[in-house]
Structures are given as structure tokens and as C-alpha cells.
Motif scaffolding. Structure first.
Motif, mmCIF file in Angstrom:
data_model
loop_
_atom_site.group_PDB
_atom_site.id
_atom_site.type_symbol
_atom_site.label_atom_id
_atom_site.label_comp_id
_atom_site.label_asym_id
_atom_site.label_seq_id
_atom_site.Cartn_x
_atom_site.Cartn_y
_atom_site.Cartn_z
ATOM 1 N N THR A 1 6.151 64.321 -62.848
ATOM 2 C CA THR A 1 5.207 63.218 -63.062
ATOM 3 C C THR A 1 3.776 63.738 -63.086
ATOM 4 N N ILE A 2 3.430 64.586 -62.138
ATOM 5 C CA ILE A 2 2.074 65.147 -62.086
ATOM 6 C C ILE A 2 1.775 65.925 -63.363
ATOM 7 N N ASN A 3 2.729 66.746 -63.781
ATOM 8 C CA ASN A 3 2.525 67.539 -65.001
ATOM 9 C C ASN A 3 2.292 66.641 -66.213
ATOM 10 N N ARG A 4 3.034 65.550 -66.302
ATOM 11 C CA ARG A 4 2.883 64.641 -67.447
ATOM 12 C C ARG A 4 1.549 63.897 -67.356
ATOM 13 N N LEU A 5 1.230 63.345 -66.197
ATOM 14 C CA LEU A 5 0.036 62.504 -66.066
ATOM 15 C C LEU A 5 -1.270 63.279 -66.129
ATOM 16 N N THR A 6 -1.271 64.496 -65.659
ATOM 17 C CA THR A 6 -2.524 65.256 -65.689
ATOM 18 C C THR A 6 -2.898 65.682 -67.098
ATOM 19 N N ASN A 7 -1.971 65.552 -68.041
ATOM 20 C CA ASN A 7 -2.274 65.847 -69.443
ATOM 21 C C ASN A 7 -2.810 64.630 -70.193
ATOM 22 N N ILE A 8 -2.806 63.487 -69.533
ATOM 23 C CA ILE A 8 -3.301 62.258 -70.147
ATOM 24 C C ILE A 8 -4.744 62.051 -69.694
ATOM 25 N N PRO A 9 -5.665 61.822 -70.618
ATOM 26 C CA PRO A 9 -7.061 61.626 -70.207
ATOM 27 C C PRO A 9 -7.264 60.251 -69.555
ATOM 28 N N LEU A 10 -7.272 60.241 -68.247
ATOM 29 C CA LEU A 10 -7.532 59.012 -67.498
ATOM 30 C C LEU A 10 -8.828 59.210 -66.713
ATOM 31 N N ASP A 11 -9.617 58.146 -66.624
ATOM 32 C CA ASP A 11 -10.890 58.258 -65.906
ATOM 33 C C ASP A 11 -10.688 58.626 -64.442
ATOM 34 N N SER A 12 -9.743 57.965 -63.814
ATOM 35 C CA SER A 12 -9.530 58.248 -62.397
ATOM 36 C C SER A 12 -8.043 58.139 -62.076
ATOM 37 N N LEU A 13 -7.359 59.241 -62.158
ATOM 38 C CA LEU A 13 -5.936 59.299 -61.866
ATOM 39 C C LEU A 13 -5.753 59.413 -60.361
ATOM 40 N N ASN A 14 -5.104 58.416 -59.775
ATOM 41 C CA ASN A 14 -4.866 58.404 -58.338
ATOM 42 C C ASN A 14 -3.403 58.782 -58.102
ATOM 43 N N LEU A 15 -3.170 60.073 -57.880
ATOM 44 C CA LEU A 15 -1.806 60.571 -57.704
ATOM 45 C C LEU A 15 -1.164 60.058 -56.428
ATOM 46 N N ASP A 16 -1.969 59.749 -55.425
ATOM 47 C CA ASP A 16 -1.404 59.187 -54.194
ATOM 48 C C ASP A 16 -0.811 57.806 -54.468
ATOM 49 N N ALA A 17 -1.514 56.983 -55.250
ATOM 50 C CA ALA A 17 -0.994 55.660 -55.601
ATOM 51 C C ALA A 17 0.281 55.794 -56.427
ATOM 52 N N VAL A 18 0.273 56.737 -57.368
ATOM 53 C CA VAL A 18 1.466 56.989 -58.181
ATOM 54 C C VAL A 18 2.643 57.356 -57.269
ATOM 55 N N ALA A 19 2.406 58.237 -56.323
ATOM 56 C CA ALA A 19 3.466 58.692 -55.415
ATOM 57 C C ALA A 19 4.025 57.539 -54.588
ATOM 58 N N VAL A 20 3.151 56.730 -54.021
ATOM 59 C CA VAL A 20 3.611 55.613 -53.185
ATOM 60 C C VAL A 20 4.449 54.642 -54.005
ATOM 61 N N VAL A 21 3.926 54.189 -55.128
ATOM 62 C CA VAL A 21 4.623 53.183 -55.927
ATOM 63 C C VAL A 21 5.931 53.737 -56.491
ATOM 64 N N THR A 22 5.888 54.955 -56.991
ATOM 65 C CA THR A 22 7.098 55.568 -57.545
ATOM 66 C C THR A 22 8.172 55.724 -56.479
ATOM 67 N N ASN A 23 7.786 56.161 -55.295
ATOM 68 C CA ASN A 23 8.767 56.361 -54.235
ATOM 69 C C ASN A 23 9.285 55.041 -53.668
#
Length: 170
Positions: free
Chosen positions: A17-39
Motif C-alpha cells: 500500500t505504501i509503495n502504491r500510494l507514495t507514487n500518487i501525487p497527494l498534497d498530504s498523504l497520511n499513512l497513519d490514517a491509511v493504516a488504521v482504516v485499512t487494518n
């Protein structure tokens, strides 16, 4: 992202997920939020699948049908609108599942004497017996699912999940 396995490492799915999302130009990618919701999603799906396969299938019940029976068991009689909200489904879904549960003689509908637009559902005696037989097995599954957490960790997790529930009005 801070979700890790027991050794403190990210889960393989999280790395992907991190590898995919970090290639997308987002203003503020919150990986902690992604982790919580995904899990949370993965745990919810895993819980649902485990309980349907290991407990509910013996009774011929889906997760939603069980959720509805559980609410009827706890509140004895519940308005279909509130049942839909509690189960996280539409009133049409409640209606369809209620028909199935009625055919199995597990519940019945009753109208409100003051407002004909309101319908309540309640367990039959057979439905009550099914829940009294089923719930101890279901609860055993609940205990197994969180057995890797200490009691303190379970309490903290419940506190945090309640906060998410309340803040989002789930």
C-alpha cells in the motif's frame, strides 16, 4: 505508517500500500490514517468471515441475520428503522432478511398501534432459544480473536474504537 507485525515490522500488505500510494501525487498523504482504516477493515472482514464459517453456518445465518437476531435478543422488540441503523444496512435489507428469519420461525413483525408506518420485529420463542444456544459459541470466537491482546490492550482498543464511532456517528 506504524502498524507492524509482532516483530515490529510492517505487514506485507501495508508495504504494498505504501509503495502504491507514495507514487500518487497527494498534497498530504497520511499513512497513519491509511493504516488504521485499512487494518480496521481487515479485522472486520476477518471477524465476519471467521464467525460465518465457524459458528453461524451451523445455524444457516449470515452475519447480517445474526446481527439482527442479536439486536432483537438484546432489546426484545426493535423498530425496523433502528434495526437497519444498528446493523448498518438499508430498511429494504432488513425487510428481506426479516422475511427469511420469519420463514425459519425465528422472529415476527408487529405494527405500532399508534402509527401504522412503524413496524417492530421481535424474537419468537424458537429465536430466543437459538440465540441462547448460539451466543456462547459466538462469544468464544470473540475471545479467541482478541486472545493475543492483554486485558489492558483490549480496554484501550475499545476506548479508541468508541471514540471513532462517536466522532463519526457510526
Amino acid at each position: 505508517m506504524h502498524a507492524t507485525n509482532l516483530d515490529g515490522e510492517l505487514l506485507p500488505e501495508e508495504k504494498d500500500t505504501i509503495n502504491r500510494l507514495t507514487n500518487i501525487p497527494l498534497d498530504s498523504l497520511n499513512l497513519d490514517a491509511v493504516a488504521v482504516v485499512t487494518n480496521i477493515y481487515r479485522v472486520a472482514q476477518g471477524l465476519k468471515n471467521k464467525m460465518e464459517q465457524e459458528v453461524l453456518s451451523e445455524y444457516g445465518l449470515s452475519w447480517t441475520a445474526f446481527s439482527m437476531l442479536y439486536d432483537m435478543w438484546i432489546w426484545e422488540s426493535i423498530e425496523t428503522k433502528k434495526l437497519a441503523e444498528s446493523a448498518g444496512v438499508t430498511k429494504a435489507t432488513v425487510s428481506n432478511i426479516t422475511k427469511t428469519l420469519e420463514r425459519k420461525e425465528l422472529c415476527y413483525r408487529k405494527g405500532d398501534s399508534r402509527d401504522r408506518r412503524i413496524t417492530y420485529v421481535a424474537l419468537t420463542e424458537k429465536g430466543r432459544q437459538v440465540m441462547e444456544s448460539l451466543y456462547p459459541r459466538f462469544h468464544k470466537g470473540e475471545i479467541e480473536i482478541v486472545s493475543g491482546l492483554s486485558v489492558d490492550e483490549q480496554k484501550r482498543m475499545s476506548k479508541y474504537l468508541r471514540k471513532v464511532i462517536l466522532e463519526n456517528q457510526f
